[in-house]
Design an enzyme around this catalytic site. Structure first.
Site, PDB file in Angstrom:
ATOM      1  N   ALA A  66     -28.625 -53.959   8.736  1.00  0.00           N
ATOM      2  CA  ALA A  66     -29.491 -54.078   9.909  1.00  0.00           C
ATOM      3  C   ALA A  66     -29.674 -55.561  10.217  1.00  0.00           C
ATOM      4  CB  ALA A  66     -30.836 -53.412   9.634  1.00  0.00           C
ATOM      5  N   GLY A 109     -27.745 -51.313   5.684  1.00  0.00           N
ATOM      6  CA  GLY A 109     -27.556 -50.271   6.693  1.00  0.00           C
ATOM      7  C   GLY A 109     -26.087 -50.019   6.995  1.00  0.00           C
ATOM      8  N   GLU A 112     -25.034 -47.644   4.415  1.00  0.00           N
ATOM      9  CA  GLU A 112     -25.680 -46.353   4.684  1.00  0.00           C
ATOM     10  C   GLU A 112     -25.016 -45.612   5.839  1.00  0.00           C
ATOM     11  OE1 GLU A 112     -29.511 -48.356   4.884  1.00  0.00           O
ATOM     12  OE2 GLU A 112     -30.254 -47.004   3.336  1.00  0.00           O
ATOM     13  N   GLU A 132     -30.873 -54.862  -0.052  1.00  0.00           N
ATOM     14  CA  GLU A 132     -32.239 -54.929   0.502  1.00  0.00           C
ATOM     15  C   GLU A 132     -33.235 -55.522  -0.481  1.00  0.00           C
ATOM     16  OE1 GLU A 132     -30.203 -52.359   0.766  1.00  0.00           O
ATOM     17  OE2 GLU A 132     -30.354 -51.444   2.757  1.00  0.00           O
TER      18      GLU A 132
END
Ligand code: DAK
Length: 258
Positions: A66, A109, A112, A132
């Site tokens: 992200a 992300g 993911e 993260e």
């Protein structure tokens, strides 16, 4: 529709491809980009001429996660209200199979989103990870669940707690990816798999994908009942009649997707 952060094309018959295209930011997933991905994937999903999709990035990065610059300064409530971002990582709403073609970084992300796809083809330079923890946060788009189911608890813990990264061969070894191919070949491998999917009856493909995904959410008994239901649904299709007739008549089936 024209897009700013993605490229969309059809690299083979029946195959739709979405390429993340923010190379300067290593394809960091900001909101406009995710909106465009969502829009393009849903458009392919409802296009009867498309049987499978490929989601990819560029050689250096599938996606580095992200967009940290976008998240910086955002509050807890801001993130609570951006649930749509998480929903967009959840490709379960797509009834057609999605293959992630991953080269370079697939972090946070980005990892993911690849895990939310149905299959992953990696180039030999692919790197998977959930960093993260370095930002003082935790994976929020399925990493703690999908990665753990993919590689097992011990390794998933190490990846998420210590930022251990998996190279392509390791990812293959642990069952995270379907194939590893050379950088100049991985896209061809992804396209070849997508074509194999797209050549089948879309009804049988959809019912199979749904049933496999249910195995993550149901007990064995419930899953077997779900499989039986989809099996019976397939038996009601014209494609079932055609598939069996074609076998007996020793010819290639001509699917009607009905
Ligand atoms: N966000 C924004 N910009 C990024 C970025 C990212 N994730 N990753 C890289 N960039 C930018 C860099 O800032 C740099 O931009 P400039 O400084 O040139 O303007 C450019 O891309 C090139 O990056 P580097 O110079 O760092 O390139 P290197 O080759 O040296 O390093 C790297 C590559 C991938 C190791 C490094 O860039 C890196 O560590 N990137 C961050 C990786 C990361 O921490 N990813 C996880 C992000 S957190 C949510 C659910 C889930 C999430 C969010 C919300 N909801 C519940 C709402 C997900 C969170 C995450 O993914």
């Amino acid at each position: 529709m024209s897009y700013e952060h993605i490229l969309v094309d059809r690299p083979a018959d029946g195959v739709g491809r979405v390429q993340l295209n923010r190379p300067k930011a290593l394809n960091a997933l900001n909101s406009p980009l995710m909106d465009e991905v969502n829009d393009a994937m849903l458009a392919f999903n409802s296009d009867a001429s498309i049987g499978a999709m490929i989601l990819t990035g560029n050689e250096k990065a599938f996606a580095a996660g992200a967009d940290i610059k976008e998240m910086d300064g955002k509050t807890q409530i801001d993130m609570l209200m951006t649930v749509s971002l998480v929903d967009r990582f959840d490709f379960k709403q797509l009834t057609k199979p999605v293959i992630a073609a991953v080269s370079g970084y697939a972090l946070g992300g980005g990892c993911e989103i690849a895990l939310a796809c149905d299959m992953i083809v990696a180039s030999e330079t692919a790197v998977f990870g959930q960093p993260e923890i370095n930002l003082g946060i935790i994976p929020g788009a399925g990493g703690t669940q999908r990665l753990t189911r993919a590689v097992g608890k011990a390794l998933a813990m190490e990846i998420m707690l210590t930022d251990r990264r998996l190279g392509a061969e390791e990812a293959l070894h642990y069952g995270l990816v379907n194939h590893v191919a050379r950088l100049d070949e991985y896209m061809d491998v992804a396209i070849s798999i997508a074509r194999k999917v797209a050549r089948r009856s879309q009804i049988a493909i959809r019912l199979t994908k749904e049933a496999v995904n249910k195995s993550y959410e149901m007990t064995l008994e419930e899953g077997l009942a779900y499989e039986r239901r989809n099996f019976l649904l397939a038996f009601g299709s014209e494609d079932k009649v055609e598939g069996m007739r074609a076998f007996i008549e020793k010819r290639r089936a001509e699917w009607k997707n009905r």
